[in-house]
Design an enzyme around this catalytic site. Sequence first.
Site, PDB file in Angstrom:
ATOM      1  N   VAL A  56       0.464  -1.371   0.368  1.00  0.00           N
ATOM      2  CA  VAL A  56      -0.230  -0.329  -0.269  1.00  0.00           C
ATOM      3  C   VAL A  56       0.596   1.639   0.102  1.00  0.00           C
ATOM      4  CG1 VAL A  56      -1.341   1.380   1.612  1.00  0.00           C
ATOM      5  CG2 VAL A  56      -1.978  -1.127   1.166  1.00  0.00           C
ATOM      6  N   TYR A 148       6.127   6.136  14.791  1.00  0.00           N
ATOM      7  CA  TYR A 148       4.993   5.582  14.574  1.00  0.00           C
ATOM      8  C   TYR A 148       4.119   6.318  14.876  1.00  0.00           C
ATOM      9  CZ  TYR A 148       1.093   2.755  15.758  1.00  0.00           C
ATOM     10  OH  TYR A 148       0.129   1.679  15.978  1.00  0.00           O
ATOM     11  N   THR A 183      -3.050  -8.466  18.805  1.00  0.00           N
ATOM     12  CA  THR A 183      -2.906  -8.322  17.495  1.00  0.00           C
ATOM     13  C   THR A 183      -1.430  -9.421  17.160  1.00  0.00           C
ATOM     14  OG1 THR A 183      -2.721  -6.380  16.646  1.00  0.00           O
ATOM     15  CG2 THR A 183      -4.729  -6.835  16.674  1.00  0.00           C
TER      16      THR A 183
HETATM   17  N1  LIG Z   1      -2.779  -4.057  18.314  1.00  0.00           N
HETATM   18  C1  LIG Z   1      -2.716  -2.717  18.587  1.00  0.00           C
HETATM   19  O1  LIG Z   1      -2.361  -2.369  19.620  1.00  0.00           O
HETATM   20  C2  LIG Z   1      -2.835  -1.107  17.964  1.00  0.00           C
HETATM   21  C3  LIG Z   1      -2.769  -0.389  19.002  1.00  0.00           C
HETATM   22  C4  LIG Z   1      -3.329   1.181  17.698  1.00  0.00           C
HETATM   23  C5  LIG Z   1      -3.617   0.947  16.508  1.00  0.00           C
HETATM   24  N2  LIG Z   1      -2.914  -0.368  16.121  1.00  0.00           N
HETATM   25  C6  LIG Z   1      -3.175   0.297  13.946  1.00  0.00           C
HETATM   26  O2  LIG Z   1      -4.054  -0.727  13.859  1.00  0.00           O
HETATM   27  C7  LIG Z   1      -3.559  -1.004  12.421  1.00  0.00           C
HETATM   28  C8  LIG Z   1      -3.880  -3.230  12.287  1.00  0.00           C
HETATM   29  O3  LIG Z   1      -2.769  -3.649  12.876  1.00  0.00           O
HETATM   30  P1  LIG Z   1      -2.913  -4.872  13.919  1.00  0.00           P
HETATM   31  O4  LIG Z   1      -2.563  -4.498  15.307  1.00  0.00           O
HETATM   32  O5  LIG Z   1      -3.787  -4.830  12.893  1.00  0.00           O
HETATM   33  O6  LIG Z   1      -0.784  -4.886  13.089  1.00  0.00           O
HETATM   34  P2  LIG Z   1      -1.297  -6.225  12.471  1.00  0.00           P
HETATM   35  O7  LIG Z   1       0.186  -6.386  12.362  1.00  0.00           O
HETATM   36  O8  LIG Z   1      -1.665  -8.036  13.131  1.00  0.00           O
HETATM   37  O9  LIG Z   1      -1.422  -6.318  10.735  1.00  0.00           O
HETATM   38  C9  LIG Z   1      -1.259  -5.395  10.097  1.00  0.00           C
HETATM   39  C10 LIG Z   1      -2.004  -5.337   8.596  1.00  0.00           C
HETATM   40  O10 LIG Z   1      -1.091  -4.393   7.650  1.00  0.00           O
HETATM   41  C11 LIG Z   1      -0.313  -5.239   6.867  1.00  0.00           C
HETATM   42  N3  LIG Z   1       0.655  -4.337   6.095  1.00  0.00           N
HETATM   43  C12 LIG Z   1       1.729  -4.387   6.571  1.00  0.00           C
HETATM   44  N4  LIG Z   1       3.013  -3.446   5.567  1.00  0.00           N
HETATM   45  C13 LIG Z   1       1.900  -3.177   4.732  1.00  0.00           C
HETATM   46  C14 LIG Z   1       1.374  -2.982   3.717  1.00  0.00           C
HETATM   47  N5  LIG Z   1       3.095  -2.286   3.344  1.00  0.00           N
HETATM   48  N6  LIG Z   1       1.327  -3.004   2.670  1.00  0.00           N
HETATM   49  C15 LIG Z   1      -0.576  -3.348   2.660  1.00  0.00           C
HETATM   50  N7  LIG Z   1      -0.353  -4.292   4.319  1.00  0.00           N
HETATM   51  C16 LIG Z   1       0.788  -4.328   5.112  1.00  0.00           C
HETATM   52  C17 LIG Z   1      -0.038  -6.816   7.576  1.00  0.00           C
HETATM   53  O11 LIG Z   1       0.942  -7.831   6.692  1.00  0.00           O
HETATM   54  C18 LIG Z   1      -1.212  -6.915   7.896  1.00  0.00           C
HETATM   55  O12 LIG Z   1      -1.729  -7.465   8.054  1.00  0.00           O
HETATM   56  C19 LIG Z   1      -2.095  -0.290  12.273  1.00  0.00           C
HETATM   57  O13 LIG Z   1      -2.438   0.391  11.675  1.00  0.00           O
HETATM   58  C20 LIG Z   1      -1.994  -0.083  13.681  1.00  0.00           C
HETATM   59  O14 LIG Z   1      -0.990   1.224  13.409  1.00  0.00           O
HETATM   60  C21 LIG Z   1      -2.776  -1.135  16.377  1.00  0.00           C
END
Ligand SMILES: NC(=O)c1ccc[n+]([C@@H]2O[C@H](COP(=O)([O-])OP(=O)(O)OC[C@H]3O[C@@H](n4cnc5c(N)ncnc54)[C@H](O)[C@@H]3O)[C@@H](O)[C@H]2O)c1
Length: 247
Positions: A56, A148, A183
């Site tokens: 992406v 981040y 996650t």
């Molecule tokens: N898990 C948490 O506690 C938490 C907290 C705050 C924010 N977030 C945000 O939630 C979102 C999802 O995170 P998550 O916890 O599900 O993480 P995760 O690592 O389980 O999932 C992230 C997904 O994004 C995909 N990805 C990574 N780089 C990519 C790229 N260049 N192009 C396309 N896809 C790509 C990965 O393959 C994966 O499927 C993120 O933006 C993260 O910053 C998560």
Amino acid sequence: MADQTIALVTGGAQGIGLACAEALAEDGYKVMLADVKDSVHAAAKGIGGRGFVCDVADAGALMAVFDTIEAEEGPVAALVNNAGIARPGDFLSYSLEDFDAVIGLNLRSVFAATQRAANGMIKAGIKGAIVNMSSINAVVAIPAIPAYCASKGGVQQLTKASALALAPHGIRVNAVGPGSIDTEMMAGVNASPEALARVMSRTPIGRVGTAREIGDVVAFLCSSKSSYVTGETIYVDGGRLGLNYTV
Ligand SMILES: NC(=O)c1ccc[n+]([C@@H]2O[C@H](COP(=O)([O-])OP(=O)(O)OC[C@H]3O[C@@H](n4cnc5c(N)ncnc54)[C@H](O)[C@@H]3O)[C@@H](O)[C@H]2O)c1
């Protein structure tokens, strides 16, 4: 062309993105998933949608996904900009390569996708919804993830600017800011009792959140139930940001 309304979720192969997709599918959307992982195909199949292997952060590849969806499925009516990476590291030796990679995905791609989706919605006459995945780190910081924190702070302001720009077209743009969610991104913390205890000391609800608890708020922000909400970030954090002292 589609007889179902189309949604696109980036980073939808797993975790929060997949939970958003599941919630949107339950609300009747046909959901497109874009992810770097091949498992995006199986994930999409599980929710009756379609998967695209795509970095992406590569704007050309992202635009090609939009073009294919529009040509073969129909216009995107709901976009969830969820793909994100953290790339932790020591602040004093943190590399510019890591900084650029995090900003490129977490912030720059959000702008590129929002701009492309909005142009498609306007062309198709759709009053759509866009939801950006922010974080409590838009507001509170961790020194080991400087890029981040900067990216998510940027997402908060980009959400407001996008909302103002697109309101005249009937397109709403909001964000969701998760706290600590179970996650792969949180796997290191969850596996360490000490790290988990630190997180719990800052989590009034007393547990880590589930991905679906984020997905449900995203689905709300894509639905007509939030028709007067735009430019807002909803923090889904078990009370973290409201906390001052702990004992
Ligand atoms: N898990 C948490 O506690 C938490 C907290 C705050 C924010 N977030 C945000 O939630 C979102 C999802 O995170 P998550 O916890 O599900 O993480 P995760 O690592 O389980 O999932 C992230 C997904 O994004 C995909 N990805 C990574 N780089 C990519 C790229 N260049 N192009 C396309 N896809 C790509 C990965 O393959 C994966 O499927 C993120 O933006 C993260 O910053 C998560």
